[in-house]
Design a protein around this motif. Structure first.
Motif, PDB file in Angstrom:
ATOM      1  N   GLY A 175      -3.961  -0.992  -6.464  1.00 14.46           N
ATOM      2  CA  GLY A 175      -2.998  -0.404  -5.543  1.00 14.46           C
ATOM      3  C   GLY A 175      -1.606  -0.999  -5.576  1.00 14.46           C
ATOM      4  N   PHE A 176      -1.267  -1.722  -6.643  1.00 12.42           N
ATOM      5  CA  PHE A 176       0.072  -2.309  -6.758  1.00 12.42           C
ATOM      6  C   PHE A 176       1.076  -1.335  -7.378  1.00 12.42           C
ATOM      7  N   SER A 177       0.575  -0.379  -8.149  1.00 16.45           N
ATOM      8  CA  SER A 177       1.444   0.478  -8.947  1.00 16.45           C
ATOM      9  C   SER A 177       1.884   1.733  -8.191  1.00 16.45           C
ATOM     10  N   TYR A 178       3.172   2.019  -8.291  1.00 18.70           N
ATOM     11  CA  TYR A 178       3.698   3.260  -7.717  1.00 18.70           C
ATOM     12  C   TYR A 178       3.736   4.371  -8.764  1.00 18.70           C
ATOM     13  N   ARG A 179       3.259   4.068  -9.967  1.00 25.02           N
ATOM     14  CA  ARG A 179       3.228   5.068 -11.047  1.00 25.02           C
ATOM     15  C   ARG A 179       1.838   5.656 -11.260  1.00 25.02           C
ATOM     16  N   GLU A 180       0.808   4.938 -10.818  1.00 26.33           N
ATOM     17  CA  GLU A 180      -0.573   5.389 -10.990  1.00 26.33           C
ATOM     18  C   GLU A 180      -1.212   5.602  -9.627  1.00 26.33           C
TER      19      GLU A 180
END
Length: 312
Positions: A118-123
């Motif tokens: 849940g760190f990525s704003y792209r995935e």
């Protein structure tokens, strides 16, 4: 021998950091953010009778670095814990002083690339962002339970987000319909909260909000302040602490703490003066940043800043 790429994460400013740590073959070294063992492996390779202590709150990082370091030497101990407990960790190991400490404050590539973290704003993935999976607070709880005022404050202070108020307001409106569960759900809310001219600018529109949430979930800034204060007294004479930060909020804390222990403020005419009575000295007055070659090879390291302090 396996390379850093084989372990899924490129350590940042590794040559500069290892050089400035001045690793002694017989020394005791502490890596408070051992991650996939990038910096730790270089330290361990330089030790003969010395010893390495590695700390990380990510269980997966501990497993990965243990496997990597075992190929080099057995002269290390890895501990799953938050580095804010550094004083307790060292005391339990019977270690009263160390010759060097490294702190790499960046989120590892593995954590960004694993959508389930849940760190990525792209995935797309669950709203999590916990460095330590045992942490009871996740980004989902922050987004769905914090007041609009508190969300606005977090986005403004931790993310330096210009549109904090509108983003917080729209989050509250959306969660009244149903809980906000995923990263891309949040990204869409952020995009709807910004004017089109802002969305056309370079960079991802959700970057600052995601940074703010990560800092809040992991209490990163308070933990950093406390850890720096705790670890400095453990440095032996000539021992050095190297800290790599990745955004202005972290770097400001490191800079202020180092100056607190190594520099006293002069008057407005003479400026800051080196305090000859203090126990520490700054190794680099000017912050060290990655070379163009390193940034080209690893774009994620572009914002990295290295500061080093030494105990006299």
């Amino acid at each position: 021998m396996a390379s850093d790429k084989d372990y899924g994460h490129l350590p940042v400013l590794v040559e500069e950091t290892i050089s400035l740590l001045k690793v002694k073959p017989e020394g005791i070294y502490l890596d408070l953010t051992v991650g996939r063992g990038g910096h730790a492996s270089r330290i361990l390779e330089s030790l003969t009778t010395g010893y390495l202590i590695g700390v990380d709150q990510d269980e997966e990082a501990i497993k990965a670095s243990s496997e990597r370091l075992n190929h080099i030497s057995k002269k290390f101990t890895l501990i799953k814990d938050n580095f804010v407990h550094v004083d307790t960790i060292l005391k339990e190991l019977g270690t009263t002083s160390v010759d060097g400490v490294i702190m790499d404050l960046g989120v590892s590539s593995n954590q960004f690339d694993e959508s389930e973290r849940g760190f990525s704003y792209r995935e797309d993935g669950p709203l999590d962002m916990r460095m330590d999976k045992d942490n009871p607070l996740s980004a989902r709880e922050v987004v769905n339970t914090y007041s609009q005022e508190r969300l606005t404050q977090i986005f403004k202070e931790y993310g330096e987000e210009k549109y904090s108020s509108s983003i917080a307001r729209n989050i509250v409106l959306e969660r009244e319909k149903k809980p906000i569960e995923s990263t891309l759900e949040l990204v869409e809310i952020i995009k709807k909260s910004k004017p089109s001219k802002e969305l056309s600018k370079p960079g991802h529109p959700a970057k600052q909000v995601f940074q703010a949430l990560r800092i809040e979930v992991n209490d990163e800034l308070n933990v950093l302040r406390e850890t720096l204060e705790k670890v400095l007294p453990f440095l032996d004479s000539g021992g050095r602490l190297a800290v790599i930060s990745f955004h202005s909020l972290e770097d400001r804390i490191v800079k202020q703490t180092f100056r607190k222990y190594a520099v006293v403020q002069g008057d407005r005419i003479n400026g800051p003066q080196i305090n000859r009575d203090v126990d520490y000295r700054l190794i680099n007055n000017k912050v060290i940043t990655p070379s163009e070659e390193e940034v080209e090879a690893n774009p994620r390291c572009k914002s990295a800043k290295l500061r080093v302090i030494e105990r006299k």
